[in-house]
Design a protein around this motif. Structure first.
Motif, PDB file in Angstrom:
ATOM      1  N   ASN A 420      34.166  49.921  44.138  1.00  0.00           N
ATOM      2  CA  ASN A 420      34.922  50.507  43.028  1.00  0.00           C
ATOM      3  C   ASN A 420      33.973  51.337  42.166  1.00  0.00           C
ATOM      4  OD1 ASN A 420      37.298  50.829  41.319  1.00  0.00           O
ATOM      5  ND2 ASN A 420      36.285  49.461  39.882  1.00  0.00           N
ATOM      6  N   PRO A 421      33.347  52.382  42.758  1.00  0.00           N
ATOM      7  CA  PRO A 421      32.356  53.156  42.003  1.00  0.00           C
ATOM      8  C   PRO A 421      32.991  53.883  40.821  1.00  0.00           C
ATOM      9  CG  PRO A 421      32.878  54.242  44.078  1.00  0.00           C
ATOM     10  CD  PRO A 421      33.535  52.895  44.122  1.00  0.00           C
ATOM     11  N   ASN A 422      32.394  53.675  39.652  1.00  0.00           N
ATOM     12  CA  ASN A 422      32.847  54.338  38.423  1.00  0.00           C
ATOM     13  C   ASN A 422      34.311  54.062  38.114  1.00  0.00           C
ATOM     14  OD1 ASN A 422      30.285  55.610  38.052  1.00  0.00           O
ATOM     15  ND2 ASN A 422      30.863  57.107  39.619  1.00  0.00           N
ATOM     16  N   GLY A 423      34.819  52.930  38.588  1.00  0.00           N
ATOM     17  CA  GLY A 423      36.189  52.544  38.286  1.00  0.00           C
ATOM     18  C   GLY A 423      37.233  53.487  38.842  1.00  0.00           C
ATOM     19  N   PHE A 424      37.007  54.008  40.072  1.00  0.00           N
ATOM     20  CA  PHE A 424      37.923  55.017  40.610  1.00  0.00           C
ATOM     21  C   PHE A 424      39.217  54.419  41.138  1.00  0.00           C
ATOM     22  CE2 PHE A 424      37.102  53.446  44.697  1.00  0.00           C
ATOM     23  CZ  PHE A 424      37.793  54.170  45.659  1.00  0.00           C
ATOM     24  N   GLY A 425      39.243  53.115  41.442  1.00  0.00           N
ATOM     25  CA  GLY A 425      40.402  52.518  42.075  1.00  0.00           C
ATOM     26  C   GLY A 425      41.533  52.247  41.114  1.00  0.00           C
ATOM     27  N   THR A 426      42.756  52.533  41.542  1.00  0.00           N
ATOM     28  CA  THR A 426      43.954  52.244  40.751  1.00  0.00           C
ATOM     29  C   THR A 426      44.902  51.288  41.465  1.00  0.00           C
ATOM     30  OG1 THR A 426      45.097  54.183  41.666  1.00  0.00           O
ATOM     31  CG2 THR A 426      43.847  54.489  39.625  1.00  0.00           C
ATOM     32  N   HIS A 427      44.720  51.087  42.782  1.00  0.00           N
ATOM     33  CA  HIS A 427      45.585  50.217  43.559  1.00  0.00           C
ATOM     34  C   HIS A 427      44.735  49.436  44.562  1.00  0.00           C
ATOM     35  CE1 HIS A 427      48.540  53.032  41.964  1.00  0.00           C
ATOM     36  NE2 HIS A 427      49.505  52.187  42.312  1.00  0.00           N
ATOM     37  N   ILE A 428      45.319  48.355  45.055  1.00  0.00           N
ATOM     38  CA  ILE A 428      44.735  47.587  46.149  1.00  0.00           C
ATOM     39  C   ILE A 428      45.760  47.547  47.263  1.00  0.00           C
ATOM     40  CG2 ILE A 428      44.060  45.263  46.877  1.00  0.00           C
ATOM     41  CD1 ILE A 428      42.724  44.855  44.242  1.00  0.00           C
ATOM     42  N   VAL A 429      45.313  47.883  48.467  1.00  0.00           N
ATOM     43  CA  VAL A 429      46.200  47.915  49.622  1.00  0.00           C
ATOM     44  C   VAL A 429      45.966  46.653  50.442  1.00  0.00           C
ATOM     45  CG1 VAL A 429      44.518  49.327  50.911  1.00  0.00           C
ATOM     46  CG2 VAL A 429      46.897  49.211  51.679  1.00  0.00           C
ATOM     47  N   LEU A 430      47.073  46.002  50.830  1.00  0.00           N
ATOM     48  CA  LEU A 430      47.039  44.786  51.628  1.00  0.00           C
ATOM     49  C   LEU A 430      47.816  45.011  52.912  1.00  0.00           C
ATOM     50  CD1 LEU A 430      47.898  42.200  48.794  1.00  0.00           C
ATOM     51  CD2 LEU A 430      45.627  42.888  49.562  1.00  0.00           C
ATOM     52  N   GLY A 431      47.457  44.260  53.959  1.00  0.00           N
ATOM     53  CA  GLY A 431      48.168  44.324  55.220  1.00  0.00           C
ATOM     54  C   GLY A 431      47.671  45.444  56.109  1.00  0.00           C
ATOM     55  N   ASP A 432      47.831  45.275  57.427  1.00  0.00           N
ATOM     56  CA  ASP A 432      47.420  46.277  58.429  1.00  0.00           C
ATOM     57  C   ASP A 432      45.968  46.694  58.228  1.00  0.00           C
ATOM     58  OD1 ASP A 432      49.930  46.139  59.443  1.00  0.00           O
ATOM     59  OD2 ASP A 432      50.621  48.067  58.653  1.00  0.00           O
ATOM     60  N   THR A 497      48.476  37.146  41.533  1.00  0.00           N
ATOM     61  CA  THR A 497      48.595  35.947  42.363  1.00  0.00           C
ATOM     62  C   THR A 497      48.665  36.305  43.838  1.00  0.00           C
ATOM     63  OG1 THR A 497      49.737  34.794  40.560  1.00  0.00           O
ATOM     64  CG2 THR A 497      50.006  33.908  42.779  1.00  0.00           C
ATOM     65  N   ARG A 498      49.392  37.360  44.157  1.00  0.00           N
ATOM     66  CA  ARG A 498      49.531  37.778  45.557  1.00  0.00           C
ATOM     67  C   ARG A 498      48.210  38.291  46.117  1.00  0.00           C
ATOM     68  NH1 ARG A 498      54.316  41.949  47.514  1.00  0.00           N
ATOM     69  NH2 ARG A 498      54.256  41.414  49.761  1.00  0.00           N
ATOM     70  N   ILE A 499      47.497  39.058  45.300  1.00  0.00           N
ATOM     71  CA  ILE A 499      46.216  39.607  45.763  1.00  0.00           C
ATOM     72  C   ILE A 499      45.211  38.488  45.990  1.00  0.00           C
ATOM     73  CG2 ILE A 499      44.257  41.044  45.078  1.00  0.00           C
ATOM     74  CD1 ILE A 499      46.257  42.817  43.584  1.00  0.00           C
ATOM     75  N   LEU A 500      45.122  37.557  45.050  1.00  0.00           N
ATOM     76  CA  LEU A 500      44.175  36.457  45.213  1.00  0.00           C
ATOM     77  C   LEU A 500      44.516  35.609  46.428  1.00  0.00           C
ATOM     78  CD1 LEU A 500      43.726  35.308  41.497  1.00  0.00           C
ATOM     79  CD2 LEU A 500      42.170  36.684  42.882  1.00  0.00           C
ATOM     80  N   ARG A 501      45.798  35.429  46.692  1.00  0.00           N
ATOM     81  CA  ARG A 501      46.181  34.665  47.880  1.00  0.00           C
ATOM     82  C   ARG A 501      45.774  35.394  49.156  1.00  0.00           C
ATOM     83  NH1 ARG A 501      52.318  34.365  49.449  1.00  0.00           N
ATOM     84  NH2 ARG A 501      51.659  36.389  50.258  1.00  0.00           N
ATOM     85  N   GLU A 502      45.964  36.709  49.209  1.00  0.00           N
ATOM     86  CA  GLU A 502      45.595  37.479  50.394  1.00  0.00           C
ATOM     87  C   GLU A 502      44.072  37.549  50.562  1.00  0.00           C
ATOM     88  OE1 GLU A 502      47.574  38.620  52.742  1.00  0.00           O
ATOM     89  OE2 GLU A 502      49.259  37.700  51.659  1.00  0.00           O
ATOM     90  N   LEU A 503      43.356  37.505  49.427  1.00  0.00           N
ATOM     91  CA  LEU A 503      41.898  37.502  49.517  1.00  0.00           C
ATOM     92  C   LEU A 503      41.349  36.121  49.842  1.00  0.00           C
ATOM     93  CD1 LEU A 503      40.894  39.759  46.477  1.00  0.00           C
ATOM     94  CD2 LEU A 503      41.069  40.416  48.871  1.00  0.00           C
ATOM     95  N   GLY A 504      42.222  35.136  49.839  1.00  0.00           N
ATOM     96  CA  GLY A 504      41.769  33.785  50.128  1.00  0.00           C
ATOM     97  C   GLY A 504      41.006  33.150  49.002  1.00  0.00           C
ATOM     98  N   LEU A 505      41.326  33.525  47.770  1.00  0.00           N
ATOM     99  CA  LEU A 505      40.623  33.032  46.587  1.00  0.00           C
ATOM    100  C   LEU A 505      41.551  32.147  45.782  1.00  0.00           C
ATOM    101  CD1 LEU A 505      38.904  36.352  45.428  1.00  0.00           C
ATOM    102  CD2 LEU A 505      37.914  34.528  46.827  1.00  0.00           C
ATOM    103  N   ALA A 506      41.124  30.930  45.535  1.00  0.00           N
ATOM    104  CA  ALA A 506      41.860  30.057  44.644  1.00  0.00           C
ATOM    105  C   ALA A 506      41.319  30.218  43.237  1.00  0.00           C
ATOM    106  CB  ALA A 506      41.721  28.603  45.111  1.00  0.00           C
ATOM    107  N   HIS A 507      42.187  30.103  42.270  1.00  0.00           N
ATOM    108  CA  HIS A 507      41.747  30.268  40.882  1.00  0.00           C
ATOM    109  C   HIS A 507      42.111  29.046  40.068  1.00  0.00           C
ATOM    110  CE1 HIS A 507      45.994  31.486  40.675  1.00  0.00           C
ATOM    111  NE2 HIS A 507      45.935  31.082  39.416  1.00  0.00           N
ATOM    112  N   ARG A 508      41.477  28.934  38.939  1.00  0.00           N
ATOM    113  CA  ARG A 508      41.747  27.840  38.016  1.00  0.00           C
ATOM    114  C   ARG A 508      42.058  28.411  36.662  1.00  0.00           C
ATOM    115  NH1 ARG A 508      36.214  28.003  38.809  1.00  0.00           N
ATOM    116  NH2 ARG A 508      34.963  28.304  36.924  1.00  0.00           N
ATOM    117  N   GLU A 509      42.747  27.637  35.853  1.00  0.00           N
ATOM    118  CA  GLU A 509      43.090  28.088  34.507  1.00  0.00           C
ATOM    119  C   GLU A 509      41.868  28.055  33.609  1.00  0.00           C
ATOM    120  OE1 GLU A 509      46.426  26.195  32.778  1.00  0.00           O
ATOM    121  OE2 GLU A 509      47.489  25.973  34.680  1.00  0.00           O
TER     122      GLU A 509
END
Length: 512
Positions: A420-432, A497-509
């Motif tokens: 994410n150089p210089n904050g260029f990203g605006t979306h995350i693509v999942l699947g395929d 929540t969907r992105i973290l699940r697809e990345l395989g990352l569990a989170h805590r409060e």
């Protein structure tokens, strides 16, 4: 812990500058008093020179207030000094230090706020800056925090940033504005019957009969001839005037710009009096009539003010709902309440215009009120739900369908990384394919940069804070660890929540 050195913060102005400010105040005051005491000698220049002298005094005094400001911190506490006020606060009474973001014309102004243990907040005159990146300001704040850690007991290990979007910003002026608008609306509503009665009396007025007593001529129409000597049309807020020959029936009358333009010097006109005032000036080419506000216009004005007062009330309600949040946590936007008020205006204002004095006099008006009230109730129920404060724990159990095909979710990494150089990203693509950061909403993976999932470790999920101004109020933040480097991922609660699940990352409060 090594002893932290004392810190002194002064404005960027030299001793000659402070001397010049003080001299300017004295000279300006002397010039102002001289002009006032010798007003007759100055003649027509009196107002000009008085204004110049007073302006010089005010500017010099403001500059002197700024030039004499000083903040010093030592082992005892924080000492602030202004020209007319000195204050010292011991470290034992200071619970935390906050950064206060104040909106300016050319960017946010950052200041330091002392949060006392009794809940009060004291803004320091220094340090402050209007720059986004100011090493001197950051260094002075770091020195204050070091002294606080050395001699006090900070409640927070981080530096909270309080902005106009956060729960810690108190807006007392909102209550004042709400009360003023409601009071004005009430006054306008009380004048609706009198406006309606005056319009009806004007429409029913007839010319005065011969022999009508002078005391009774106010309720009938009295018409007298006159000759216009000159007109004085003025655009904008300045009044336009018609002047009459021999000051008959009066010297002049204030009219609209179009009314002054419609007449010319030498025109013979008829002037109509009613209730002691000139209501009509009629000539061969033009007729001017004094504008009398219809009761419907006054009722619409009163209703509009009442609806306008409801929006500051909604802002106060949002701050009341967020009273349990940390000072730097962002509140939801109150725009849904603005939408509900706009929807209410669509049925309330026409009703007030068409039936200003008979709002409940017939079955039609009552039905209108009932239907409109149901619409308003539905809109405000939707606004209440849309602005509820969602905690990360509420979204942890959200069930989302598995990703099929490419899905582009609006999300941003808030820190500079290799993906994410210089904050260029605006979306995350999942699947395929592997999850990736892209600068667009699809389709296709153009300019995609894969996310190194194997390097990421999940942390807490929290609400947005005051220093995260570039994201939506409703988004949540996931604090991740990228091989020892902290990174922040922001997205809407369900998308996060969907992105973290697809990345395989569990989170805590987050802990509070």
């Amino acid at each position: 812990m090594p002893e932290a050195p004392d810190m002194t913060c002064r404005p960027l102005i030299s001793r000659p500058g402070r001397l010049a400010a003080g001299s300017g105040a004295v000279v300006g005051a002397w010039a102002f008093l001289t002009v006032v005491l010798h007003a007759e000698r100055w003649g027509k220049w009196f107002v000009l020179w008085m204004t110049v002298g007073l302006t010089v005094v005010l500017i010099a005094v403001l500059l002197l207030l700024w030039a004499t400001a000083q903040v010093r911190a030592d082992a005892y506490g924080v000492h602030s000094r202004m020209m007319l006020r000195r204050r010292s606060v011991p470290w034992s009474e200071i619970a935390d230090l906050h950064i206060w973001l104040q909106r300016g014309r050319h960017g946010d102004i950052r200041r330091v706020v002392l949060v006392l243990r009794d809940g009060r907040k004291l803004r320091l005159p220094l340090p402050q800056t209007a720059k986004q990146d100011d090493p001197a300001f950051d260094s002075e704040v770091a020195e204050l925090r070091a002294l606080h850690s050395r001699y006090g007991t900070p409640e927070s290990t981080r530096l909270p940033v309080v902005s106009y979007r956060t729960a810690g910003r108190r807006r007392r002026w909102l209550l004042v504005l709400c009360v003023l608008l409601l009071a004005t609306a009430g006054g306008a509503a009380l004048s609706v019957p009198s406006a309606d009665a005056e319009n009806r009396a004007w429409e029913a007025a007839v010319p005065c009969a011969a022999g009508t007593p002078a005391a009774a001529r106010g309720e009938c129409l009295t018409t007298v001839p006159a000759v216009i000597t000159r007109t004085d049309p003025e655009r904008g807020k300045e009044p336009s005037w018609l002047y009459f020959a021999d000051d008959r029936p009066v010297r002049r009358v204030s009219v609209s710009y179009e009314g002054a333009e419609g007449f010319a010097a030498g025109d013979r006109v008829e002037v109509t009096f009613w209730r002691g005032g000139i209501r009509v000036v009629a000539g061969e080419r033009h007729v001017w009539r004094e504008h009398m506000a219809p009761a419907g216009d006054v009722a619409v004005f009163a209703a509009g003010l009442a609806l306008g007062a409801a929006y500051p009330g909604a802002l106060l309600l949002m701050r009341r709902r967020g009273r349990r949040l940390a000072d730097d946590e962002v509140l939801p936007s109150a725009l849904p309440f603005a939408g509900a008020l706009a929807g209410t205006a669509l049925w309330l204002l026409p009703l007030c215009y068409l039936h200003p004095t008979t709002l409940f006099s017939s079955r039609t008006q009552i039905t209108w009120w009932a239907a409109g009230s149901l619409v308003t109730l539905g809109l405000f129920t939707w606004a209440w739900r849309a602005t509820r404060i969602r905690t990360p724990g509420e979204t942890g159990a959200v069930q989302t369908p598995p990703v099929q095909g490419e899905v582009f979710l609006s999300a941003r990494f808030l820190d500079h990384t290799d993906y994410n150089p210089n904050g260029f990203g605006t979306h995350i693509v999942l699947g395929d394919g592997p999850p990736a950061v892209v600068p667009h909403g699809g389709p296709g993976r153009f300019a995609a940069k894969p996310i190194p999932v194997e390097r990421l470790t999940a942390g807490t999920v929290r609400r947005a804070r005051g220093d995260e101004e570039t994201i939506s109020r409703s988004w949540h933040i996931a604090e991740l660890d990228d091989a020892g480097t902290p990174v922040r991922l922001a997205a809407a609660p369900a998308d996060l929540t969907r992105i973290l699940r697809e990345l395989g990352l569990a989170h805590r409060e987050p802990s509070r």
